[in-house]
Write a protein that holds these residues in place. Structure first.
Motif, PDB file in Angstrom:
ATOM      1  N   CYS A  53       0.841  -1.203   0.000  1.00 60.60           N
ATOM      2  CA  CYS A  53       0.000   0.000   0.000  1.00 60.60           C
ATOM      3  C   CYS A  53       0.871   1.246   0.000  1.00 60.60           C
ATOM      4  O   CYS A  53       1.878   1.317   0.701  1.00 60.60           O
ATOM      5  CB  CYS A  53      -0.918   0.000   1.218  1.00 60.60           C
ATOM      6  SG  CYS A  53      -2.112   1.344   1.134  1.00 60.60           S
ATOM      7  N   VAL A  55      -0.330   4.174   0.943  1.00 56.60           N
ATOM      8  CA  VAL A  55      -0.857   5.092   1.956  1.00 56.60           C
ATOM      9  C   VAL A  55      -0.225   4.718   3.303  1.00 56.60           C
ATOM     10  O   VAL A  55       0.307   3.621   3.480  1.00 56.60           O
ATOM     11  CB  VAL A  55      -2.400   5.042   2.007  1.00 56.60           C
ATOM     12  CG1 VAL A  55      -2.964   6.197   2.814  1.00 56.60           C
ATOM     13  CG2 VAL A  55      -2.981   5.077   0.601  1.00 56.60           C
ATOM     14  N   ASN A  56      -0.304   5.635   4.258  1.00 60.45           N
ATOM     15  CA  ASN A  56       0.435   5.422   5.507  1.00 60.45           C
ATOM     16  C   ASN A  56      -0.482   5.561   6.720  1.00 60.45           C
ATOM     17  O   ASN A  56      -0.152   6.272   7.678  1.00 60.45           O
ATOM     18  CB  ASN A  56       1.577   6.453   5.570  1.00 60.45           C
ATOM     19  CG  ASN A  56       2.788   5.914   6.286  1.00 60.45           C
ATOM     20  OD1 ASN A  56       3.009   4.692   6.322  1.00 60.45           O
ATOM     21  ND2 ASN A  56       3.577   6.793   6.887  1.00 60.45           N
ATOM     22  N   CYS A  57      -1.636   4.886   6.696  1.00 58.95           N
ATOM     23  CA  CYS A  57      -2.608   5.031   7.789  1.00 58.95           C
ATOM     24  C   CYS A  57      -1.984   4.610   9.122  1.00 58.95           C
ATOM     25  O   CYS A  57      -1.368   3.543   9.216  1.00 58.95           O
ATOM     26  CB  CYS A  57      -3.842   4.184   7.507  1.00 58.95           C
ATOM     27  SG  CYS A  57      -4.698   4.643   5.988  1.00 58.95           S
ATOM     28  N   TYR A  59      -3.208   3.380  11.670  1.00 63.19           N
ATOM     29  CA  TYR A  59      -3.799   2.222  12.367  1.00 63.19           C
ATOM     30  C   TYR A  59      -3.531   0.910  11.631  1.00 63.19           C
ATOM     31  O   TYR A  59      -4.003  -0.135  12.059  1.00 63.19           O
ATOM     32  CB  TYR A  59      -5.319   2.428  12.535  1.00 63.19           C
ATOM     33  CG  TYR A  59      -6.006   2.946  11.295  1.00 63.19           C
ATOM     34  CD1 TYR A  59      -6.366   2.088  10.265  1.00 63.19           C
ATOM     35  CD2 TYR A  59      -6.261   4.309  11.135  1.00 63.19           C
ATOM     36  CE1 TYR A  59      -6.969   2.563   9.111  1.00 63.19           C
ATOM     37  CE2 TYR A  59      -6.854   4.800   9.980  1.00 63.19           C
ATOM     38  CZ  TYR A  59      -7.210   3.922   8.979  1.00 63.19           C
ATOM     39  OH  TYR A  59      -7.791   4.393   7.832  1.00 63.19           O
ATOM     40  N   CYS A  60      -2.793   0.952  10.520  1.00 63.31           N
ATOM     41  CA  CYS A  60      -2.730  -0.238   9.666  1.00 63.31           C
ATOM     42  C   CYS A  60      -1.306  -0.794   9.529  1.00 63.31           C
ATOM     43  O   CYS A  60      -0.395  -0.057   9.125  1.00 63.31           O
ATOM     44  CB  CYS A  60      -3.274   0.127   8.280  1.00 63.31           C
ATOM     45  SG  CYS A  60      -3.164  -1.236   7.115  1.00 63.31           S
ATOM     46  N   MET A  62      -0.173  -2.577   7.269  1.00 61.25           N
ATOM     47  CA  MET A  62       0.284  -2.621   5.863  1.00 61.25           C
ATOM     48  C   MET A  62       0.663  -1.230   5.364  1.00 61.25           C
ATOM     49  O   MET A  62       0.859  -1.016   4.171  1.00 61.25           O
ATOM     50  CB  MET A  62      -0.803  -3.223   4.968  1.00 61.25           C
ATOM     51  CG  MET A  62      -1.080  -4.665   5.314  1.00 61.25           C
ATOM     52  SD  MET A  62      -2.031  -5.608   4.113  1.00 61.25           S
ATOM     53  CE  MET A  62      -3.237  -4.474   3.522  1.00 61.25           C
ATOM     54  N   ARG A  63       0.772  -0.263   6.286  1.00 57.82           N
ATOM     55  CA  ARG A  63       1.084   1.129   5.911  1.00 57.82           C
ATOM     56  C   ARG A  63       2.430   1.216   5.185  1.00 57.82           C
ATOM     57  O   ARG A  63       3.303   0.363   5.349  1.00 57.82           O
ATOM     58  CB  ARG A  63       1.046   2.020   7.151  1.00 57.82           C
ATOM     59  CG  ARG A  63       2.070   1.658   8.213  1.00 57.82           C
ATOM     60  CD  ARG A  63       1.655   2.189   9.576  1.00 57.82           C
ATOM     61  NE  ARG A  63       1.450   3.624   9.564  1.00 57.82           N
ATOM     62  CZ  ARG A  63       2.389   4.518   9.877  1.00 57.82           C
ATOM     63  NH1 ARG A  63       3.605   4.131  10.197  1.00 57.82           N
ATOM     64  NH2 ARG A  63       2.110   5.798   9.865  1.00 57.82           N
ATOM     65  N   GLY A 100      -4.207  -3.511  -0.674  1.00 54.61           N
ATOM     66  CA  GLY A 100      -3.688  -2.187  -0.389  1.00 54.61           C
ATOM     67  C   GLY A 100      -3.803  -1.334  -1.641  1.00 54.61           C
ATOM     68  O   GLY A 100      -4.114  -1.839  -2.725  1.00 54.61           O
ATOM     69  N   ARG A 165      -4.499   9.515   8.344  1.00 52.79           N
ATOM     70  CA  ARG A 165      -4.342   8.900   7.017  1.00 52.79           C
ATOM     71  C   ARG A 165      -3.365   9.656   6.113  1.00 52.79           C
ATOM     72  O   ARG A 165      -2.967   9.161   5.071  1.00 52.79           O
ATOM     73  CB  ARG A 165      -5.696   8.787   6.289  1.00 52.79           C
ATOM     74  CG  ARG A 165      -6.737   7.936   7.009  1.00 52.79           C
ATOM     75  CD  ARG A 165      -7.855   7.483   6.086  1.00 52.79           C
ATOM     76  NE  ARG A 165      -7.372   6.540   5.118  1.00 52.79           N
ATOM     77  CZ  ARG A 165      -7.236   6.790   3.813  1.00 52.79           C
ATOM     78  NH1 ARG A 165      -7.572   7.974   3.331  1.00 52.79           N
ATOM     79  NH2 ARG A 165      -6.778   5.870   2.993  1.00 52.79           N
TER      80      ARG A 165
HETATM   81  S1  SF4 Z   1      -5.865   0.991   5.843  1.00 57.33           S
HETATM   82 FE1  SF4 Z   1      -3.856   0.063   5.323  1.00 57.33          FE
HETATM   83  S2  SF4 Z   1      -4.191  -0.879   3.331  1.00 57.33           S
HETATM   84 FE2  SF4 Z   1      -5.864   0.607   3.612  1.00 57.33          FE
HETATM   85  S3  SF4 Z   1      -5.154   2.562   2.718  1.00 57.33           S
HETATM   86 FE3  SF4 Z   1      -4.567   2.608   4.882  1.00 57.33          FE
HETATM   87  S4  SF4 Z   1      -2.463   1.805   4.959  1.00 57.33           S
HETATM   88 FE4  SF4 Z   1      -3.360   1.196   2.989  1.00 57.33          FE
END
Ligand code: SF4
Length: 335
Positions: A53, A55-57, A59-60, A62-63, A100, A165
């Motif tokens: 992924c 993106v760098n959320c 809470y995740c 997989m960021r 992702g 996010r």
């Molecule tokens: S929640 Fe995780 S997989 Fe979904 S956009 Fe955010 S970082 Fe990516």
């Protein structure tokens, strides 16, 4: 879109309901679900196509910042179709391709959609959850045969959204509007008890689903995941998530509302309680074991939903299973 049957202040009060007030809330939510969906649950099969992924959320797991530590994978179109065959054999006609936000996977997804359509003779709902893409990319996927798309707004609190996010709420909403405009059946969703979230903003989350005119909406209680900036924050309340589900159902009875695996992770029996609160979708995981270990959406110890678990909780709730509601005749194929 149906007019909300709860005012803003009634939703706010309902989010705090416990004991007999909560039971009454759930009973009304179930009544409306059963009236609109004839005591049935829609079943989906999910394939997790990539764990990468951009993106760098916060809470995740997989960021983006974790990408270099994670054992990355991208499924090929052949691998996706192979898993789709299992979903077909299980009698499920909603295939969710989730991953992702990694545009590199789109070519394989597009190729797979065509093969999946062929496998089902066209009678399949291809549901995507692949993040914020350009309008052109959404359009190409739609032309390739995708029916529906999930893009959760996560939180309607604009400042918090940007903080956790690293992207604006407005850009997310713009993507949602693009999807609706392109003719997708669209799902949004939000996290309850996200650290820093005010309860009033959950009321906004519920009302936003109505304003957007989406067809689906999920609620996931916040789950602190290892190796993320929010790892030390407290878990979200199951009751608050369930009350949010019930409010969504009462406000917008026709919505597809999943009872997500995060409810089961919050507490054993959580998904059964999701059905009690008015949810009407369950998703079975068909990702290959090796990839599933690497798909870290809630960390390594997430709850993986299997057919037996679903059959059990649907039976215990006195409900039946049906197919997609978005296929042309609206009947769906019984699973
Ligand atoms: S929640 Fe995780 S997989 Fe979904 S956009 Fe955010 S970082 Fe990516």
């Amino acid at each position: 879109m149906a007019v909300s049957m709860l005012s803003t202040s009634e939703i706010r009060a309902a989010l705090d309901a416990r004991g007999s007030r909560q039971q009454e809330l759930f009973a009304e939510a179930r009544r409306l679900r059963d009236k609109h969906f004839a005591r049935s649950i829609v079943l989906r099969g999910v394939i997790e196509v990539t764990n990468v992924c951009r993106v760098n959320c916060d809470y995740c797991p997989m960021r983006r910042d974790n990408t270099r530590y994670n054992d990355r994978y991208f499924m090929s179109s052949d691998e996706i179709v192979q898993r789709a065959r299992e979903i077909h054999e299980a009698g499920i006609d909603v295939i969710l391709l989730q991953g992702g936000e990694a545009p590199r996977v789109l070519a394989a997804v597009k190729e797979a959609i065509a093969a999946i359509k062929e496998l089902y003779g066209g009678r399949v709902e291809v549901l995507l959850n692949l993040g914020s893409l350009t309008r052109d990319q959404y359009s190409e996927l739609r032309q390739a045969g995708a029916t529906s798309y999930i893009l959760k707004h996560e939180t309607s609190d604009a400042a918090l959204h940007e903080q956790v996010r690293g992207e604006t709420l407005e850009s997310r909403l713009e993507s949602l509007r693009d999807l609706l405009d392109l003719g997708y059946k669209v799902g949004t969703g939000f996290i309850s008890d996200l650290p820093g979230q005010r309860i009033e903003s959950i009321v906004d989350d519920i009302e936003l689903a109505g304003r957007l005119g989406v067809h689906m909406c999920s609620v996931s209680p916040f789950a602190p995941a290892p190796d993320t900036p929010l790892a030390d924050q407290p878990s979200g309340s199951l009751d608050l998530a369930l009350n949010s589900i019930a409010c969504l159902r009462i406000c917008y009875p026709h919505l597809l509302i999943p009872s997500v695996s995060a409810l089961e992770k919050a507490d054993s029996g959580g998904q059964a309680r999701g059905l009690e609160a008015g949810a009407n979708v369950l998703t079975i995981n068909f990702t290959a074991e090796s990839d599933r270990q690497r798909y870290l959406i809630y960390g390594k110890n997430r709850f993986v939903v299997r057919m037996q678990h679903v059959q059990e909780i649907v039976r215990n709730a006195g409900l039946g299973i049906r197919g997609s509601i978005f296929l042309p005749d609206g009947a769906g194929r019984p699973a």
